[in-house]
Scaffold this motif. Sequence first.
Motif, PDB file in Angstrom:
ATOM      1  N   GLU A   9       0.839  -1.197   0.000  1.00 40.55           N
ATOM      2  CA  GLU A   9       0.000   0.000   0.000  1.00 40.55           C
ATOM      3  C   GLU A   9       0.874   1.247   0.000  1.00 40.55           C
ATOM      4  OE1 GLU A   9      -3.036   2.157   3.064  1.00 40.55           O
ATOM      5  OE2 GLU A   9      -3.075  -0.016   2.941  1.00 40.55           O
ATOM      6  N   ILE A  10       0.529   2.193  -0.865  1.00 36.96           N
ATOM      7  CA  ILE A  10       1.198   3.486  -0.889  1.00 36.96           C
ATOM      8  C   ILE A  10       0.148   4.532  -0.571  1.00 36.96           C
ATOM      9  CG2 ILE A  10       2.400   5.186  -2.297  1.00 36.96           C
ATOM     10  CD1 ILE A  10       3.536   2.918  -3.919  1.00 36.96           C
ATOM     11  N   ILE A  47      14.819  12.834   4.260  1.00 39.17           N
ATOM     12  CA  ILE A  47      14.153  12.808   2.958  1.00 39.17           C
ATOM     13  C   ILE A  47      14.919  11.855   2.055  1.00 39.17           C
ATOM     14  CG2 ILE A  47      13.616  14.151   0.868  1.00 39.17           C
ATOM     15  CD1 ILE A  47      11.845  14.899   3.214  1.00 39.17           C
ATOM     16  N   GLU A  48      14.191  10.957   1.388  1.00 38.38           N
ATOM     17  CA  GLU A  48      14.786  10.053   0.415  1.00 38.38           C
ATOM     18  C   GLU A  48      14.094  10.248  -0.923  1.00 38.38           C
ATOM     19  OE1 GLU A  48      13.830   6.538   2.697  1.00 38.38           O
ATOM     20  OE2 GLU A  48      15.967   6.192   3.026  1.00 38.38           O
ATOM     21  N   ILE A  49      14.863  10.262  -2.008  1.00 32.06           N
ATOM     22  CA  ILE A  49      14.307  10.362  -3.357  1.00 32.06           C
ATOM     23  C   ILE A  49      14.672   9.094  -4.107  1.00 32.06           C
ATOM     24  CG2 ILE A  49      14.335  11.635  -5.536  1.00 32.06           C
ATOM     25  CD1 ILE A  49      14.912  14.165  -3.960  1.00 32.06           C
ATOM     26  N   PHE A  50      13.651   8.474  -4.735  1.00 32.22           N
ATOM     27  CA  PHE A  50      13.806   7.228  -5.467  1.00 32.22           C
ATOM     28  C   PHE A  50      13.449   7.446  -6.935  1.00 32.22           C
ATOM     29  CE2 PHE A  50      12.723   6.269  -1.129  1.00 32.22           C
ATOM     30  CZ  PHE A  50      13.547   5.203  -0.790  1.00 32.22           C
ATOM     31  N   ASP A  51      14.100   6.705  -7.831  1.00 27.22           N
ATOM     32  CA  ASP A  51      13.708   6.770  -9.241  1.00 27.22           C
ATOM     33  C   ASP A  51      12.527   5.835  -9.475  1.00 27.22           C
ATOM     34  OD1 ASP A  51      14.707   4.163  -9.523  1.00 27.22           O
ATOM     35  OD2 ASP A  51      16.446   4.773 -10.715  1.00 27.22           O
ATOM     36  N   PHE A  52      12.058   5.744 -10.721  1.00 32.45           N
ATOM     37  CA  PHE A  52      10.854   4.961 -11.015  1.00 32.45           C
ATOM     38  C   PHE A  52      11.053   3.458 -10.818  1.00 32.45           C
ATOM     39  CE2 PHE A  52      13.141   4.951 -14.953  1.00 32.45           C
ATOM     40  CZ  PHE A  52      12.877   3.715 -15.522  1.00 32.45           C
ATOM     41  N   THR A  53      12.291   2.997 -10.738  1.00 29.77           N
ATOM     42  CA  THR A  53      12.553   1.574 -10.500  1.00 29.77           C
ATOM     43  C   THR A  53      12.633   1.246  -9.020  1.00 29.77           C
ATOM     44  OG1 THR A  53      14.970   1.755 -10.516  1.00 29.77           O
ATOM     45  CG2 THR A  53      13.871   1.438 -12.657  1.00 29.77           C
ATOM     46  N   GLY A  54      12.595   2.278  -8.174  1.00 31.21           N
ATOM     47  CA  GLY A  54      12.697   2.075  -6.733  1.00 31.21           C
ATOM     48  C   GLY A  54      14.108   2.232  -6.196  1.00 31.21           C
ATOM     49  N   LYS A  55      15.054   2.592  -7.059  1.00 33.80           N
ATOM     50  CA  LYS A  55      16.440   2.780  -6.642  1.00 33.80           C
ATOM     51  C   LYS A  55      16.575   4.092  -5.867  1.00 33.80           C
ATOM     52  CE  LYS A  55      21.054   3.500  -8.475  1.00 33.80           C
ATOM     53  NZ  LYS A  55      21.842   3.726  -9.695  1.00 33.80           N
ATOM     54  N   ILE A  81       9.294  10.637  -3.340  1.00 31.40           N
ATOM     55  CA  ILE A  81       9.920  11.254  -2.176  1.00 31.40           C
ATOM     56  C   ILE A  81       9.334  10.597  -0.937  1.00 31.40           C
ATOM     57  CG2 ILE A  81      10.207  13.355  -0.824  1.00 31.40           C
ATOM     58  CD1 ILE A  81       9.868  14.923  -3.383  1.00 31.40           C
ATOM     59  N   ARG A  82      10.218  10.124  -0.063  1.00 34.34           N
ATOM     60  CA  ARG A  82       9.754   9.549   1.207  1.00 34.34           C
ATOM     61  C   ARG A  82      10.313  10.393   2.341  1.00 34.34           C
ATOM     62  NH1 ARG A  82      10.598   3.388   2.238  1.00 34.34           N
ATOM     63  NH2 ARG A  82      12.779   3.998   2.192  1.00 34.34           N
ATOM     64  N   ARG A  83       9.433  10.803   3.228  1.00 33.17           N
ATOM     65  CA  ARG A  83       9.832  11.628   4.382  1.00 33.17           C
ATOM     66  C   ARG A  83       9.717  10.814   5.655  1.00 33.17           C
ATOM     67  NH1 ARG A  83       6.391  15.448   7.571  1.00 33.17           N
ATOM     68  NH2 ARG A  83       7.860  16.597   8.860  1.00 33.17           N
ATOM     69  N   ASN A  84      10.805  10.710   6.385  1.00 36.52           N
ATOM     70  CA  ASN A  84      10.833   9.998   7.662  1.00 36.52           C
ATOM     71  C   ASN A  84      10.235   8.598   7.568  1.00 36.52           C
ATOM     72  OD1 ASN A  84      12.061  12.146   9.061  1.00 36.52           O
ATOM     73  ND2 ASN A  84      10.096  13.163   9.270  1.00 36.52           N
ATOM     74  N   ASN A  85      10.500   7.933   6.439  1.00 40.03           N
ATOM     75  CA  ASN A  85      10.061   6.550   6.208  1.00 40.03           C
ATOM     76  C   ASN A  85       8.556   6.355   6.243  1.00 40.03           C
ATOM     77  OD1 ASN A  85      12.757   5.613   6.024  1.00 40.03           O
ATOM     78  ND2 ASN A  85      12.884   5.613   8.243  1.00 40.03           N
TER      79      ASN A  85
END
Length: 94
Positions: A9-10, A47-55, A81-85
């Motif tokens: 779930e997102i 803050i984490e930034i991921f590409d479309f493959t999840g990398k 973008i994921r903030r604080n997991n």
Amino acid sequence: MNTSATPREINDCIIGVEEINNNDFTVFPVPARNTLTIQSNEEVGKIEIFDFTGKLILTEQSFGMRLEISIDFLDAGLYAIRRNNKDVVLIEKL
């Protein structure tokens, strides 16, 4: 061979908007060219930034309520973008 997949779930998933605001934090401008700004009512945190493959492309940490991230090295496309997991949003960059 097990071909079943466990659904994930997102929450708070938004694609191709001009500004993202979920009451906890705001991401702007979207799309962005050189700098992405994240503003919060509390400490921005990790803050984490991921590409479309999840990398995982980039990780930043802020102990303030505002964070500016240089993204001029990113190719155009959709990024998560994921903030604080916890919060995940997708953005489009020119």
